[in-house]
Design a protein around this motif. Structure first.
Motif, PDB file in Angstrom:
ATOM      1  N   ASN A 128       0.823  -1.213   0.000  1.00  0.00           N
ATOM      2  CA  ASN A 128       0.000   0.000   0.000  1.00  0.00           C
ATOM      3  C   ASN A 128       0.860   1.266   0.000  1.00  0.00           C
ATOM      4  OD1 ASN A 128      -2.338  -1.488  -0.056  1.00  0.00           O
ATOM      5  ND2 ASN A 128      -3.069  -0.842   1.948  1.00  0.00           N
ATOM      6  N   ARG A 129       1.950   1.258   0.758  1.00  0.00           N
ATOM      7  CA  ARG A 129       2.846   2.419   0.787  1.00  0.00           C
ATOM      8  C   ARG A 129       3.434   2.688  -0.603  1.00  0.00           C
ATOM      9  NH1 ARG A 129       1.763   6.181   3.711  1.00  0.00           N
ATOM     10  NH2 ARG A 129       1.248   5.604   5.806  1.00  0.00           N
ATOM     11  N   GLN A 130       3.732   1.617  -1.336  1.00  0.00           N
ATOM     12  CA  GLN A 130       4.270   1.766  -2.691  1.00  0.00           C
ATOM     13  C   GLN A 130       3.216   2.371  -3.619  1.00  0.00           C
ATOM     14  OE1 GLN A 130       5.983  -1.825  -4.253  1.00  0.00           O
ATOM     15  NE2 GLN A 130       6.514  -0.902  -6.199  1.00  0.00           N
ATOM     16  N   VAL A 131       1.969   1.934  -3.492  1.00  0.00           N
ATOM     17  CA  VAL A 131       0.874   2.486  -4.297  1.00  0.00           C
ATOM     18  C   VAL A 131       0.747   3.985  -4.018  1.00  0.00           C
ATOM     19  CG1 VAL A 131      -1.653   2.494  -4.597  1.00  0.00           C
ATOM     20  CG2 VAL A 131      -0.412   0.320  -4.518  1.00  0.00           C
ATOM     21  N   ILE A 132       0.795   4.364  -2.727  1.00  0.00           N
ATOM     22  CA  ILE A 132       0.681   5.771  -2.337  1.00  0.00           C
ATOM     23  C   ILE A 132       1.878   6.567  -2.873  1.00  0.00           C
ATOM     24  CG2 ILE A 132       0.692   7.379  -0.377  1.00  0.00           C
ATOM     25  CD1 ILE A 132      -0.824   5.072   1.197  1.00  0.00           C
ATOM     26  N   ALA A 133       3.088   6.044  -2.701  1.00  0.00           N
ATOM     27  CA  ALA A 133       4.300   6.751  -3.138  1.00  0.00           C
ATOM     28  C   ALA A 133       4.299   6.977  -4.648  1.00  0.00           C
ATOM     29  CB  ALA A 133       5.550   5.972  -2.723  1.00  0.00           C
ATOM     30  N   ASN A 134       3.805   5.991  -5.390  1.00  0.00           N
ATOM     31  CA  ASN A 134       3.781   6.083  -6.854  1.00  0.00           C
ATOM     32  C   ASN A 134       2.586   6.878  -7.368  1.00  0.00           C
ATOM     33  OD1 ASN A 134       6.082   4.518  -6.927  1.00  0.00           O
ATOM     34  ND2 ASN A 134       4.989   2.619  -7.387  1.00  0.00           N
ATOM     35  N   GLY A 156      -7.300   4.431  -5.047  1.00  0.00           N
ATOM     36  CA  GLY A 156      -8.583   4.812  -4.484  1.00  0.00           C
ATOM     37  C   GLY A 156      -8.402   5.743  -3.291  1.00  0.00           C
ATOM     38  N   PHE A 157      -9.517   6.265  -2.787  1.00  0.00           N
ATOM     39  CA  PHE A 157      -9.483   7.195  -1.656  1.00  0.00           C
ATOM     40  C   PHE A 157      -9.134   6.513  -0.340  1.00  0.00           C
ATOM     41  CE2 PHE A 157     -12.616   9.898  -4.146  1.00  0.00           C
ATOM     42  CZ  PHE A 157     -11.682  10.871  -4.440  1.00  0.00           C
ATOM     43  N   SER A 158      -9.400   5.218  -0.220  1.00  0.00           N
ATOM     44  CA  SER A 158      -9.281   4.579   1.092  1.00  0.00           C
ATOM     45  C   SER A 158      -7.894   4.041   1.422  1.00  0.00           C
ATOM     46  CB  SER A 158     -10.300   3.439   1.205  1.00  0.00           C
ATOM     47  OG  SER A 158     -10.001   2.429   0.261  1.00  0.00           O
ATOM     48  N   VAL A 159      -6.976   3.992   0.486  1.00  0.00           N
ATOM     49  CA  VAL A 159      -5.684   3.334   0.726  1.00  0.00           C
ATOM     50  C   VAL A 159      -4.891   4.007   1.847  1.00  0.00           C
ATOM     51  CG1 VAL A 159      -4.417   4.555  -1.115  1.00  0.00           C
ATOM     52  CG2 VAL A 159      -3.665   2.280  -0.369  1.00  0.00           C
ATOM     53  N   GLU A 160      -4.948   5.322   1.940  1.00  0.00           N
ATOM     54  CA  GLU A 160      -4.203   5.991   3.004  1.00  0.00           C
ATOM     55  C   GLU A 160      -4.796   5.671   4.370  1.00  0.00           C
ATOM     56  OE1 GLU A 160      -2.824  10.014   2.336  1.00  0.00           O
ATOM     57  OE2 GLU A 160      -3.239   9.751   0.200  1.00  0.00           O
TER      58      GLU A 160
END
Length: 179
Positions: A142-148, A154-158
């Motif tokens: 999930n951190r990789q998805v956010i960083a990239n 989606g809105f909920s990953v953070e």
């Protein structure tokens, strides 16, 4: 229940306007360092099983229903409350300016095996699947998805990653290293 965090999505410029209020109950189900999560192919992320409670339903009844629908979990026992996230984010419905989402997290146990899930059509089309995964791997992903800042994000990953990190810190035994 304790507040884990207040969140206002970066695209929300004001808390004024027409607000859709939604409460959700989400389950934290651990097996050692593995956690039962939902992987959603469309968003390429891991999230907690659970979701919106109906207007006539209390949080725990909604939690039991959602866990059964999304994972096939049976014999759900709520052990304790972890906390909640108070979140404002844009809403996709044109009649609302934003959504005020209250996500309540509960530590649970479930029966030995998962039964048949009963996903809704949009969950199926989004490629949602219940999976057991090492919590640290889910956080890393999930951190990789956010960083990239993946276009599919989606809105909920953070929100979900914040809670995963809290669980890793408070509920998962640290690995003992040999000296």
């Amino acid at each position: 229940m304790k507040l884990i965090q207040n969140m206002i999505h970066q695209d929300v410029k004001s808390l004024e306007g027409t607000v859709y209020e939604r409460k959700a109950a989400r389950g934290i189900i651990m097996r050692g360092s593995e956690i039962l999560l939902l992987f959603t192919k469309r968003y390429n992320d891991y999230s907690f099983p659970g979701g919106g409670v109906e207007l006539d339903e209390d949080l725990l009844a909604g939690l039991h229903r959602e866990l059964a629908e999304e994972t096939g979990a049976t014999q759900v026992q709520v052990i304790r409350e972890l906390g909640y996230i108070d979140e404002y984010r844009p809403h996709y419905k044109p009649e609302y300016d934003l959504i005020h989402m209250l996500s309540y997290y509960y530590v649970c146990t479930i029966g030995e095996s998962l039964g048949e899930s009963q996903l809704e059509d949009y969950e199926i089309s989004n490629g949602m699947t219940a999976v057991w995964i090492d919590i640290h791997e889910a956080i890393r992903h999930n951190r990789q998805v956010i960083a990239n800042q993946e276009s599919s994000m989606g809105f909920s990953v953070e929100r979900e990653t914040i809670v995963l990190e809290l669980i890793a810190k408070e509920l998962v035994s640290p690995t003992v290293s040999s000296v």
